[in-house]
Design a protein around this motif. Structure first.
Motif, PDB file in Angstrom:
ATOM      1  N   GLY A   1       0.774  -1.241  -0.345  1.00 41.09           N
ATOM      2  CA  GLY A   1      -0.031  -0.040  -0.333  1.00 41.09           C
ATOM      3  C   GLY A   1       0.877   1.430   0.408  1.00 41.09           C
ATOM      4  N   LEU A   2       2.037   0.946  -0.028  1.00 43.52           N
ATOM      5  CA  LEU A   2       2.733   2.502   0.488  1.00 43.52           C
ATOM      6  C   LEU A   2       3.760   2.287  -1.234  1.00 43.52           C
ATOM      7  CD1 LEU A   2       4.318   2.564   3.791  1.00 43.52           C
ATOM      8  CD2 LEU A   2       2.523   3.740   3.017  1.00 43.52           C
ATOM      9  N   ARG A   3       3.928   3.310  -1.066  1.00 42.97           N
ATOM     10  CA  ARG A   3       5.144   4.196  -2.475  1.00 42.97           C
ATOM     11  C   ARG A   3       6.411   4.114  -2.520  1.00 42.97           C
ATOM     12  NH1 ARG A   3       1.433   7.692  -6.586  1.00 42.97           N
ATOM     13  NH2 ARG A   3       3.159   6.855  -7.946  1.00 42.97           N
ATOM     14  N   LYS A   4       6.886   4.412  -1.343  1.00 48.56           N
ATOM     15  CA  LYS A   4       7.913   4.425  -0.553  1.00 48.56           C
ATOM     16  C   LYS A   4       8.668   3.553  -0.146  1.00 48.56           C
ATOM     17  CE  LYS A   4       8.247   9.324  -1.395  1.00 48.56           C
ATOM     18  NZ  LYS A   4       7.885  10.784  -0.967  1.00 48.56           N
ATOM     19  N   GLY A   5       9.859   3.173   0.017  1.00 45.34           N
ATOM     20  CA  GLY A   5      10.038   2.062   0.889  1.00 45.34           C
ATOM     21  C   GLY A   5      11.366   2.414   1.725  1.00 45.34           C
ATOM     22  N   MET A   6      12.026   1.824   2.234  1.00 45.25           N
ATOM     23  CA  MET A   6      12.787   2.386   3.063  1.00 45.25           C
ATOM     24  C   MET A   6      13.172   3.847   2.556  1.00 45.25           C
ATOM     25  SD  MET A   6      17.197   0.694   3.780  1.00 45.25           S
ATOM     26  CE  MET A   6      18.316   1.396   4.166  1.00 45.25           C
ATOM     27  N   ARG A   7      13.624   5.058   3.689  1.00 46.21           N
ATOM     28  CA  ARG A   7      13.698   5.917   3.570  1.00 46.21           C
ATOM     29  C   ARG A   7      14.926   6.429   4.111  1.00 46.21           C
ATOM     30  NH1 ARG A   7       8.278   8.126   5.341  1.00 46.21           N
ATOM     31  NH2 ARG A   7       8.512   5.374   5.602  1.00 46.21           N
ATOM     32  N   GLY A   8      15.614   5.836   4.526  1.00 50.51           N
ATOM     33  CA  GLY A   8      17.133   6.245   5.560  1.00 50.51           C
ATOM     34  C   GLY A   8      17.786   4.837   6.636  1.00 50.51           C
ATOM     35  N   GLY A   9      19.410   5.550   6.637  1.00 50.61           N
ATOM     36  CA  GLY A   9      19.354   4.820   7.679  1.00 50.61           C
ATOM     37  C   GLY A   9      20.363   3.934   6.991  1.00 50.61           C
ATOM     38  N   THR A  10      20.943   2.564   7.380  1.00 50.86           N
ATOM     39  CA  THR A  10      22.507   2.531   7.082  1.00 50.86           C
ATOM     40  C   THR A  10      21.464   0.467   7.475  1.00 50.86           C
ATOM     41  OG1 THR A  10      23.667   3.469   7.107  1.00 50.86           O
ATOM     42  CG2 THR A  10      24.768   1.026   6.668  1.00 50.86           C
ATOM     43  N   VAL A  11      21.682  -0.738   6.086  1.00 53.72           N
ATOM     44  CA  VAL A  11      21.847  -1.502   6.110  1.00 53.72           C
ATOM     45  C   VAL A  11      22.594  -2.437   5.541  1.00 53.72           C
ATOM     46  CG1 VAL A  11      20.013  -4.134   5.639  1.00 53.72           C
ATOM     47  CG2 VAL A  11      18.988  -1.291   5.909  1.00 53.72           C
ATOM     48  N   ILE A  12      23.778  -3.615   6.252  1.00 58.08           N
ATOM     49  CA  ILE A  12      24.546  -4.384   6.361  1.00 58.08           C
ATOM     50  C   ILE A  12      24.215  -5.628   6.405  1.00 58.08           C
ATOM     51  CG2 ILE A  12      27.039  -5.443   6.646  1.00 58.08           C
ATOM     52  CD1 ILE A  12      26.724  -2.119   6.282  1.00 58.08           C
ATOM     53  N   VAL A  13      24.870  -6.898   5.171  1.00 59.68           N
ATOM     54  CA  VAL A  13      23.749  -7.919   4.782  1.00 59.68           C
ATOM     55  C   VAL A  13      25.019  -8.941   4.747  1.00 59.68           C
ATOM     56  CG1 VAL A  13      22.486  -9.602   4.265  1.00 59.68           C
ATOM     57  CG2 VAL A  13      21.273  -7.808   4.029  1.00 59.68           C
ATOM     58  N   LYS A  14      25.732  -9.400   5.596  1.00 60.00           N
ATOM     59  CA  LYS A  14      26.730 -10.554   5.087  1.00 60.00           C
ATOM     60  C   LYS A  14      26.206 -11.189   3.902  1.00 60.00           C
ATOM     61  CE  LYS A  14      29.613  -8.126   8.508  1.00 60.00           C
ATOM     62  NZ  LYS A  14      31.033  -7.646   7.888  1.00 60.00           N
ATOM     63  N   GLY A  15      25.064 -12.295   4.321  1.00 63.61           N
ATOM     64  CA  GLY A  15      24.965 -13.003   3.645  1.00 63.61           C
ATOM     65  C   GLY A  15      24.390 -12.443   2.362  1.00 63.61           C
ATOM     66  N   ASN A  16      23.530 -13.567   1.489  1.00 65.89           N
ATOM     67  CA  ASN A  16      22.831 -13.021   0.426  1.00 65.89           C
ATOM     68  C   ASN A  16      21.620 -12.378   0.570  1.00 65.89           C
ATOM     69  OD1 ASN A  16      25.093 -14.486  -0.439  1.00 65.89           O
ATOM     70  ND2 ASN A  16      24.043 -16.638  -0.452  1.00 65.89           N
ATOM     71  N   ALA A  17      20.665 -11.852  -0.121  1.00 71.23           N
ATOM     72  CA  ALA A  17      19.751 -11.282  -0.604  1.00 71.23           C
ATOM     73  C   ALA A  17      18.741 -11.933  -1.547  1.00 71.23           C
ATOM     74  CB  ALA A  17      19.447  -9.964  -0.380  1.00 71.23           C
ATOM     75  N   GLY A  18      17.147 -11.876  -1.035  1.00 71.13           N
ATOM     76  CA  GLY A  18      16.512 -12.176  -1.778  1.00 71.13           C
ATOM     77  C   GLY A  18      16.235 -11.254  -2.800  1.00 71.13           C
ATOM     78  N   ASP A  19      14.739 -11.639  -3.871  1.00 74.83           N
ATOM     79  CA  ASP A  19      14.017 -11.019  -4.672  1.00 74.83           C
ATOM     80  C   ASP A  19      13.869  -9.297  -4.559  1.00 74.83           C
ATOM     81  OD1 ASP A  19      15.397 -13.336  -6.225  1.00 74.83           O
ATOM     82  OD2 ASP A  19      12.563 -13.760  -6.405  1.00 74.83           O
ATOM     83  N   ARG A  20      13.989  -8.348  -5.337  1.00 78.54           N
ATOM     84  CA  ARG A  20      13.649  -7.008  -5.121  1.00 78.54           C
ATOM     85  C   ARG A  20      13.973  -6.287  -3.395  1.00 78.54           C
ATOM     86  NH1 ARG A  20       9.479  -5.656  -8.599  1.00 78.54           N
ATOM     87  NH2 ARG A  20       8.650  -7.045  -9.445  1.00 78.54           N
ATOM     88  N   ALA A  21      14.969  -6.749  -4.037  1.00 74.62           N
ATOM     89  CA  ALA A  21      16.206  -5.835  -2.898  1.00 74.62           C
ATOM     90  C   ALA A  21      16.221  -4.185  -3.062  1.00 74.62           C
ATOM     91  CB  ALA A  21      17.539  -6.348  -2.106  1.00 74.62           C
ATOM     92  N   GLY A  22      15.866  -3.991  -2.026  1.00 79.55           N
ATOM     93  CA  GLY A  22      16.088  -2.377  -2.583  1.00 79.55           C
ATOM     94  C   GLY A  22      14.412  -1.681  -3.413  1.00 79.55           C
ATOM     95  N   ASP A  23      14.013  -2.117  -3.565  1.00 84.25           N
ATOM     96  CA  ASP A  23      12.175  -2.130  -4.304  1.00 84.25           C
ATOM     97  C   ASP A  23      11.938  -0.786  -3.494  1.00 84.25           C
ATOM     98  OD1 ASP A  23      10.728  -2.730  -6.591  1.00 84.25           O
ATOM     99  OD2 ASP A  23       9.179  -2.986  -4.984  1.00 84.25           O
TER     100      ASP A  23
END
Length: 271
Positions: free
Chosen positions: A137-159
C-alpha cells in the motif's frame, strides 16, 4: 546494568508479532509491566513471560536468545537503543526503524528494513525478499539509515527505495533495485535477472555485470574519485565494502523505459 534478555522457551505453533518488545516501548515500564505484555498467538493471547524467560534490566539494550523464524517485527518502529538477536528472525525485522541499532546474528525472512527511516541494521546471515522495500500500500520504501547484509538477499532488494544505504556482501536475487527512487545499494556477489527494472534514480554498485535489459544504457568507463571517500566512510560498519579502493567504474544509466536517471556502477578492480 545487564541487557534485558528474552530467551524463547516455548515451541510456537504460529508466528508472533514482537513489535512491542523494543527499547522505545519498554523504556519506562517496570519488570512486572514488561512480563504482563500480551502477544497474539493464533486465536489466543499469551503473556510475554509465557513465551520468553526474562532476565536482566537494561531496557535500552535488549537481547533475544534461542530465536527462530516465527518471531516477526523484531525491533519494529524503535526510536532508540539496541536490539541483538542471537539466532534467526522472522519477517519485518526493523520495520519502520526510526533510530537505534539492530544486530541479527542469524538469517531473516522477508521485508527486513521495510519502511526504515534511520538507524543501523546488520544481518550476519541471509535475508529474504523485499529487503529495504515498501510495505503493501505504500509507494516509498526505505527512506534512510544503513543496512549491512553479510550473506545473501532475496528478490527485489531495495524495491521502491527512497533514501539510505544497503550493502550486501553476498548475492542478490531478481529485480534488485527495482522501482528504486533514490539511495545506494552495493552487491559484492551476483545479482539476478531484471536488475534495475523501472529504476528512476539512485546508485547500484556491482562487482559482477549481470545481463541488463535493453533500456539500461552503457555510458563507458569513468574514474570517479568520490568513490574512495565513500568506501572509507563504510569503515565504521565493519563491511568488506570499506576495503574497496578502485575509483574506476563502467557506468550504465536507466531505466530509460520510465525516463529513469539511475545508475549502475560496475567496479573495475585493478584498473
Amino acid at each position: 546494568m545487564t541487557a534485558l534478555t528474552f530467551t524463547l522457551n516455548k515451541q510456537l505453533l504460529f508466528n508472533i508479532n514482537c513489535s512491542a518488545v523494543n527499547p522505545s516501548n519498554l523504556a519506562k515500564k517496570s519488570m512486572s509491566e514488561i512480563a504482563s505484555i500480551l502477544i497474539n498467538h493464533g486465536k489466543n493471547q499469551l503473556r510475554i513471560d509465557e513465551i520468553f524467560k526474562i532476565t536482566g534490566e537494561d531496557t535500552q539494550n535488549i537481547l533475544f536468545k534461542n530465536t527462530n523464524y516465527k518471531l516477526d517485527y523484531l525491533g519494529a518502529n524503535m526510536t532508540s537503543g539496541c536490539v541483538t538477536v542471537e539466532g534467526d528472525a522472522g519477517a519485518y525485522l526493523g520495520f519502520g526503524l526510526k533510530n537505534g541499532k539492530i544486530h541479527c546474528k542469524g538469517n531473516t525472512q522477508a521485508f527486513a528494513a521495510c519502511n526504515m527511516i534511520s538507524g543501523l541494521i546488520q544481518i550476519d546471515g541471509n535475508t529474504g525478499d523485499f529487503l529495504g522495500s515498501a510495505s503493501s500500500g505504500l509507494r516509498k520504501g526505505m527512506r534512510g539509515g544503513t543496512v549491512i547484509v553479510k550473506g545473501n538477499a532475496g528478490d527485489r532488494a531495495g524495491d521502491q527505495m527512497r533514501r539510505g544505504l544497503i550493502l550486501i556482501e553476498g548475492d542478490a536475487g531478481d529485480y534488485c533495485a527495482s522501482r528504486m527512487i533514490a539511495g545506494t545499494i552495493g552487491v559484492l556477489g551476483k545479482v539476478g535477472d531484471y536488475t534495475c527494472f523501472n529504476m528512476k534514480r539512485g546508485t547500484l554498485l556491482l562487482t559482477r555485470l549481470p545481463t541488463l535489459h535493453a533500456t539500461i544504457q552503457d555510458c563507458g568507463s569513468h574514474t570517479l574519485p568520490f568513490l574512495n571517500l565513500m568506501f572509507k566512510s563504510f569503515a565504521p560498519f565493519n563491511t568488506k565494502f570499506s576495503n574497496i579502493e578502485t575509483p574506476r567504474v563502467q557506468r550504465f544509466v536507466g531505466d530509460a523505459a520510465c525516463n529513469g536517471n539511475g545508475e549502475v556502477l560496475l567496479l573495475l578492480q585493478g584498473q
